[in-house]
Design an enzyme around this catalytic site. Structure first.
Site, PDB file in Angstrom:
ATOM      1  N   ASP A  52       0.651  -1.261   0.042  1.00 54.54           N
ATOM      2  CA  ASP A  52      -0.071   0.132   0.225  1.00 54.54           C
ATOM      3  C   ASP A  52       0.969   1.071  -0.004  1.00 54.54           C
ATOM      4  O   ASP A  52       0.431   2.189   0.665  1.00 54.54           O
ATOM      5  CB  ASP A  52      -0.918  -0.193   1.205  1.00 54.54           C
ATOM      6  CG  ASP A  52      -2.031   1.113   1.328  1.00 54.54           C
ATOM      7  OD1 ASP A  52      -2.453   1.142  -0.025  1.00 54.54           O
ATOM      8  OD2 ASP A  52      -2.280   1.512   2.270  1.00 54.54           O
ATOM      9  N   ASP A  92       3.715   2.369   7.908  1.00 56.92           N
ATOM     10  CA  ASP A  92       2.301   1.810   7.780  1.00 56.92           C
ATOM     11  C   ASP A  92       2.462   0.463   6.834  1.00 56.92           C
ATOM     12  O   ASP A  92       2.362   0.320   5.891  1.00 56.92           O
ATOM     13  CB  ASP A  92       1.378   2.703   7.164  1.00 56.92           C
ATOM     14  CG  ASP A  92       0.887   3.885   8.055  1.00 56.92           C
ATOM     15  OD1 ASP A  92       1.371   3.906   9.149  1.00 56.92           O
ATOM     16  OD2 ASP A  92       0.357   5.030   7.365  1.00 56.92           O
TER      17      ASP A  92
END
Length: 282
Positions: free
Chosen positions: A168, A185
């Protein structure tokens, strides 16, 4: 500030002394700036599954390891125990990825501890010592954009050499630290060798970065680093010091369909045998 309930166990166990402030609230977690002895760190508090906007798509969770076959069956059925196990696996994916990537020299926040659903890690700062901004909040010259793009392509390479694809990656989960970009993340990180969608995820990650930096340096938009990196990986030629060109020559050779079908049949037979062994072990 008032101590958030989820951080109370860390204070009780002496891992955190004081919660200074909330740094951000994202789609999957809230991040707080905390004091740990003489150091300032950050604490990432994962949101409960029903309060997150980011769903654990099967493309990401494919082939993630579980503790045992009972847990795997419960996760597949979606039972309460299975949902709890899936949530733990989702959080552990980021913790495991951070430790692996930090050990491989990838620019990620240094992890310190994972306790009661809270990830304690390094606070990435800018040149002034303040919390580093995200990539999308900074404007770049064409020269800076090319430099950061090259740096991040090499970070993608190092990640892949460590067997991990972010999954992502974009300008929204990269911080601009004092010493350059830092990738954050990672709960959706995937195993490059064990996920059938790995190549497309890598190309999407690279494409996101190229599209972003291409706004400042348009010539980057004609590059094809994603396919080049994956091809080198497939052929066992990828290493952290590889020299990338940004170009990829597509093969025009005819595909040997018989060989491909034999490999598929062998993989199916191997999976069937594995399932039988699991059933016998129970």
């Amino acid at each position: 500030m008032k101590t958030p309930k989820r951080l109370e166990p860390l204070i009780e166990d002496g891992l955190v002394d004081t919660v200074i402030r909330q740094l951000m609230s994202g789609k999957e977690a809230m991040v707080f700036v905390v004091r740990c002895g003489e150091e300032i760190r950050c604490a990432k508090v994962y949101k409960e599954a029903n309060k997150r906007s980011f769903r654990q798509a099967v493309d990401y969770t494919e082939n993630r390891k579980t503790k045992n076959s009972r847990q795997a069956r419960a996760m597949a059925k979606g039972t309460r125990y299975g949902r709890k196990a899936q949530e733990e696996a989702w959080q552990n994916a980021e913790v495991d990825a951070l430790y692996r990537l930090a050990a491989a020299g990838v620019r990620v926040p240094k992890p310190y501890n994972f306790h009661e659903g809270v990830l304690l890690m390094e606070l990435v700062t800018d040149a002034q010592g303040d919390a580093a901004p995200r990539l999308n909040d900074v404007e770049f010259s064409a020269e800076q954009a090319r430099a950061h793009h090259h740096t991040l392509m090499m970070e993608v390479v190092r990640m892949l050499c460590a067997g991990i694809i972010h999954g992502d990656l974009s300008e929204y989960n990269i911080l601009v630290g004092a010493d350059g970009p830092v990738i954050i993340d990672l709960p959706q990180a995937v195993d490059a060798a064990g996920n059938n969608h790995a190549s497309s995820m890598l190309e999407r990650d690279v494409g996101n970065l190229t599209a972003y930096f291409g706004r400042f340096a348009p010539e980057l938009l004609s590059t094809d680093y994603g396919k080049e990196i994956w091809s080198l990986f497939e052929h066992g030629e990828l290493h952290p010091e590889v020299v990338l060109t940004g170009h990829f020559e597509r093969s025009t050779e005819a595909v040997d369909l018989d060989s491909v079908m034999r490999e598929i049949d062998d993989a199916r037979a191997e999976e069937a045998a594995r399932r039988l062994r699991l059933l016998a072990a129970e």
